[in-house]
Design a protein around this motif. Structure first.
Motif, PDB file in Angstrom:
ATOM      1  N   PHE A  64      55.891  31.516  30.096  1.00  0.00           N
ATOM      2  CA  PHE A  64      55.659  31.832  28.683  1.00  0.00           C
ATOM      3  C   PHE A  64      54.159  31.921  28.437  1.00  0.00           C
ATOM      4  N   GLU A  65      53.693  33.050  27.935  1.00  0.00           N
ATOM      5  CA  GLU A  65      52.263  33.239  27.683  1.00  0.00           C
ATOM      6  C   GLU A  65      51.902  33.046  26.217  1.00  0.00           C
ATOM      7  N   SER A  66      52.897  32.913  25.355  1.00  0.00           N
ATOM      8  CA  SER A  66      52.648  32.650  23.939  1.00  0.00           C
ATOM      9  C   SER A  66      53.843  31.921  23.346  1.00  0.00           C
ATOM     10  N   ILE A  67      53.600  31.208  22.249  1.00  0.00           N
ATOM     11  CA  ILE A  67      54.681  30.483  21.572  1.00  0.00           C
ATOM     12  C   ILE A  67      55.704  31.458  21.011  1.00  0.00           C
ATOM     13  N   ASP A  68      55.252  32.637  20.577  1.00  0.00           N
ATOM     14  CA  ASP A  68      56.168  33.614  19.985  1.00  0.00           C
ATOM     15  C   ASP A  68      57.280  34.004  20.953  1.00  0.00           C
ATOM     16  N   GLU A  69      57.006  33.982  22.259  1.00  0.00           N
ATOM     17  CA  GLU A  69      58.040  34.336  23.228  1.00  0.00           C
ATOM     18  C   GLU A  69      59.192  33.333  23.190  1.00  0.00           C
ATOM     19  N   LEU A  70      58.895  32.113  22.784  1.00  0.00           N
ATOM     20  CA  LEU A  70      59.935  31.087  22.715  1.00  0.00           C
ATOM     21  C   LEU A  70      60.957  31.411  21.634  1.00  0.00           C
ATOM     22  N   TRP A  71      60.473  31.941  20.518  1.00  0.00           N
ATOM     23  CA  TRP A  71      61.372  32.228  19.401  1.00  0.00           C
ATOM     24  C   TRP A  71      62.294  33.410  19.688  1.00  0.00           C
ATOM     25  N   GLN A  72      61.999  34.162  20.729  1.00  0.00           N
ATOM     26  CA  GLN A  72      62.839  35.303  21.076  1.00  0.00           C
ATOM     27  C   GLN A  72      64.073  34.903  21.877  1.00  0.00           C
ATOM     28  N   LEU A  73      64.097  33.665  22.350  1.00  0.00           N
ATOM     29  CA  LEU A  73      65.242  33.207  23.138  1.00  0.00           C
ATOM     30  C   LEU A  73      66.464  33.011  22.250  1.00  0.00           C
ATOM     31  N   PRO A  74      67.654  33.327  22.748  1.00  0.00           N
ATOM     32  CA  PRO A  74      68.873  33.238  21.928  1.00  0.00           C
ATOM     33  C   PRO A  74      69.083  31.879  21.269  1.00  0.00           C
ATOM     34  N   MET A  75      68.813  30.796  22.014  1.00  0.00           N
ATOM     35  CA  MET A  75      69.100  29.469  21.452  1.00  0.00           C
ATOM     36  C   MET A  75      68.085  29.039  20.394  1.00  0.00           C
ATOM     37  N   LEU A  76      66.974  29.779  20.256  1.00  0.00           N
ATOM     38  CA  LEU A  76      65.945  29.427  19.282  1.00  0.00           C
ATOM     39  C   LEU A  76      65.691  30.526  18.251  1.00  0.00           C
ATOM     40  N   SER A  77      66.288  31.656  18.424  1.00  0.00           N
ATOM     41  CA  SER A  77      66.047  32.776  17.499  1.00  0.00           C
ATOM     42  C   SER A  77      66.592  32.504  16.103  1.00  0.00           C
ATOM     43  N   ALA A  78      67.542  31.560  15.983  1.00  0.00           N
ATOM     44  CA  ALA A  78      68.136  31.264  14.677  1.00  0.00           C
ATOM     45  C   ALA A  78      67.248  30.368  13.825  1.00  0.00           C
ATOM     46  N   LEU A  79      66.183  29.813  14.403  1.00  0.00           N
ATOM     47  CA  LEU A  79      65.293  28.949  13.622  1.00  0.00           C
ATOM     48  C   LEU A  79      64.576  29.758  12.549  1.00  0.00           C
ATOM     49  N   ASP A  80      64.518  29.218  11.329  1.00  0.00           N
ATOM     50  CA  ASP A  80      63.831  29.931  10.260  1.00  0.00           C
ATOM     51  C   ASP A  80      62.326  29.674  10.327  1.00  0.00           C
ATOM     52  N   GLU A  81      61.587  30.318   9.440  1.00  0.00           N
ATOM     53  CA  GLU A  81      60.127  30.237   9.473  1.00  0.00           C
ATOM     54  C   GLU A  81      59.637  28.806   9.234  1.00  0.00           C
ATOM     55  N   LYS A  82      60.310  28.072   8.368  1.00  0.00           N
ATOM     56  CA  LYS A  82      59.915  26.698   8.080  1.00  0.00           C
ATOM     57  C   LYS A  82      60.072  25.820   9.315  1.00  0.00           C
ATOM     58  N   GLN A  83      61.168  25.982  10.038  1.00  0.00           N
ATOM     59  CA  GLN A  83      61.417  25.191  11.235  1.00  0.00           C
ATOM     60  C   GLN A  83      60.406  25.524  12.328  1.00  0.00           C
ATOM     61  N   ARG A  84      60.113  26.801  12.468  1.00  0.00           N
ATOM     62  CA  ARG A  84      59.140  27.217  13.482  1.00  0.00           C
ATOM     63  C   ARG A  84      57.750  26.677  13.152  1.00  0.00           C
ATOM     64  N   LYS A  85      57.415  26.704  11.887  1.00  0.00           N
ATOM     65  CA  LYS A  85      56.106  26.209  11.452  1.00  0.00           C
ATOM     66  C   LYS A  85      55.975  24.715  11.717  1.00  0.00           C
ATOM     67  N   ALA A  86      57.074  23.988  11.597  1.00  0.00           N
ATOM     68  CA  ALA A  86      57.048  22.542  11.827  1.00  0.00           C
ATOM     69  C   ALA A  86      56.906  22.219  13.319  1.00  0.00           C
ATOM     70  N   ILE A  87      57.496  23.058  14.176  1.00  0.00           N
ATOM     71  CA  ILE A  87      57.481  22.796  15.615  1.00  0.00           C
ATOM     72  C   ILE A  87      56.187  23.259  16.267  1.00  0.00           C
ATOM     73  N   THR A  88      55.625  24.368  15.797  1.00  0.00           N
ATOM     74  CA  THR A  88      54.491  25.017  16.463  1.00  0.00           C
ATOM     75  C   THR A  88      53.323  24.094  16.796  1.00  0.00           C
ATOM     76  N   PRO A  89      52.862  23.216  15.872  1.00  0.00           N
ATOM     77  CA  PRO A  89      51.721  22.351  16.225  1.00  0.00           C
ATOM     78  C   PRO A  89      52.008  21.390  17.378  1.00  0.00           C
ATOM     79  N   SER A  90      53.278  21.153  17.655  1.00  0.00           N
ATOM     80  CA  SER A  90      53.650  20.175  18.684  1.00  0.00           C
ATOM     81  C   SER A  90      53.744  20.775  20.075  1.00  0.00           C
ATOM     82  N   ILE A  91      53.637  22.113  20.191  1.00  0.00           N
ATOM     83  CA  ILE A  91      53.858  22.747  21.489  1.00  0.00           C
ATOM     84  C   ILE A  91      52.698  23.671  21.860  1.00  0.00           C
ATOM     85  N   ALA A  92      52.629  24.011  23.128  1.00  0.00           N
ATOM     86  CA  ALA A  92      51.594  24.915  23.640  1.00  0.00           C
ATOM     87  C   ALA A  92      52.109  25.536  24.932  1.00  0.00           C
ATOM     88  N   VAL A  93      51.385  26.533  25.430  1.00  0.00           N
ATOM     89  CA  VAL A  93      51.751  27.163  26.695  1.00  0.00           C
ATOM     90  C   VAL A  93      50.809  26.715  27.819  1.00  0.00           C
TER      91      VAL A  93
END
Length: 368
Positions: free
Chosen positions: A253-282
């Protein structure tokens, strides 16, 4: 005539005393010489041991520099960290005569940093939630997360529930001598045994998934375990996140955005993604190196010293250079193409600052 035998006995007695004195002197000199020789041997042995210990410490310093150099070299190759990188590959021992240096590198961002719970003088609610979900994944009590937080936060009240910490946590697992909590960041994982609800069994279950780093450390999605990845998302399971592990083995994974494209994570809304993003990195912002220095001077009795080195790798701010170049208008006009090229390279590759944060020496090989 009667006095002659007396005179003869006196002369014999004097000769005997003289002989005895000489014998005592010889014995004394022998004892003193033996003691001096033994003392000299001890001094030589002590000097040799000190020399060997100093040499082992120098070997550890050499191993430290080698580990830092390896991470710096890898940082120049890409902006991600994964099991495909050079730091993650087995490193053969480096031999110097009768000495050898072995290095093992571990990505600390593949684990949850306990000190993420409380940093910059505030509780990180998102980190607390991640840790609680990780505990649940491991079939441990989620309340342990609150106990760990209270162990290190600055206030004297139990998080959310209120109450005096010194009363609520009066009976610590393995530290009943004091009712006071340290209220400061943890230095090593073993300190968790002083936290309510954490015994040796709980710590053994947690150890492969947690770390203690002095600064905030995002989780690297390219190296984290399925259990830790599942802890990032409410309701996710380790089995679901095993798919993420299999995908990253094929393509990092070269960017966090690639994670949201996965089937098991694509259903997350913008609020959920915003909450998770600071906790992760590539990429990873901290590594631990286990350095083993070996001295094989004595056959069959090789001496070893161990050290664990925490190495940080952070992105540096390269914008200061641009202000200096803009102050010279003529140079900018004459070197427009060169500046454009430099800007493009700077955008594609972010400079990294790699340095040693701490070093700890061990007489025996630590758990790693």
């Amino acid at each position: 005539m009667p006095s002659m035998p007396v005179i003869s006995m006196t002369a014999d007695s004097q000769r005997g005393v003289a002989l005895l004195t000489i014998l005592l002197l010889v014995v004394s000199i022998t004892v003193v010489a033996g003691a001096m020789l033994a003392s000299q041997k001890i001094a030589i042995r002590r000097s040799g041991l000190l020399f060997d210990q100093n040499q082992l410490l120098q070997d550890i310093d050499a191993g430290q520099q080698l580990a830092v150099t390896m991470i710096r070299a890898d940082a120049k190759l890409n902006d991600t960290d994964s099991q495909q990188d050079i730091w993650a590959q087995p490193i053969p021992p480096y031999t110097l005569g009768i000495h050898s240096i072995a290095i093992e590198l571990r990505d600390e961002a593949s684990r949850f940093n306990i000190n993420n719970l409380y940093h910059n003088g505030a509780v990180d609610a998102a980190a607390v939630a991640v840790f609680q979900r990780l505990l649940t994944q491991l079939n441990l009590e989620p309340d342990i997360a609150i106990a760990v937080l209270d162990y290190q936060d600055a206030d004297s009240e139990v998080y959310l529930d209120g109450g005096d910490e010194s009363v609520v946590y009066a009976q610590q697992s393995n530290n009943s001598a004091s009712n006071d909590l340290p209220n400061q960041a943890l230095i090593n994982i073993d300190q968790l045994q002083n936290v309510k609800g954490v015994d040796a069994e709980v710590l053994a279950a947690l150890r492969p998934y947690i770390t203690v780093v002095p600064h905030y450390l995002p989780i690297n999605i390219n190296t984290a375990s399925p259990a830790l990845l599942a802890a990032l998302v409410e309701g996710a399971t380790s089995q679901q996140m095993q798919t993420v592990v299999e995908l990253r083995e094929q393509q990092v994974f070269e960017s966090i955005d690639e994670l949201w494209q996965l089937p098991m994570l694509s259903a997350l809304d913008e609020k959920q993604r915003k909450a998770i993003t600071p906790s992760i990195a590539v990429d990873s912002q901290a590594f631990t190196a286990l350095i083993t220095a070996t001295d094989s001077a004595d056959s069959g009795q090789a001496r070893q010293r161990y050290a664990t080195i925490v190495i940080s790798k952070t992105t540096t701010d390269a914008t200061a250079n641009s202000s200096g170049s803009n102050s010279n208008g003529s140079n900018n006009n004459n070197n427009t193409s060169a500046n454009n090229t430099n800007t493009k390279n700077a955008d594609n590759k972010k400079p990294k600052d790699v340095k040693v944060v701490s070093q700890r020496l061990w007489a025996f090989r630590p758990v790693f």
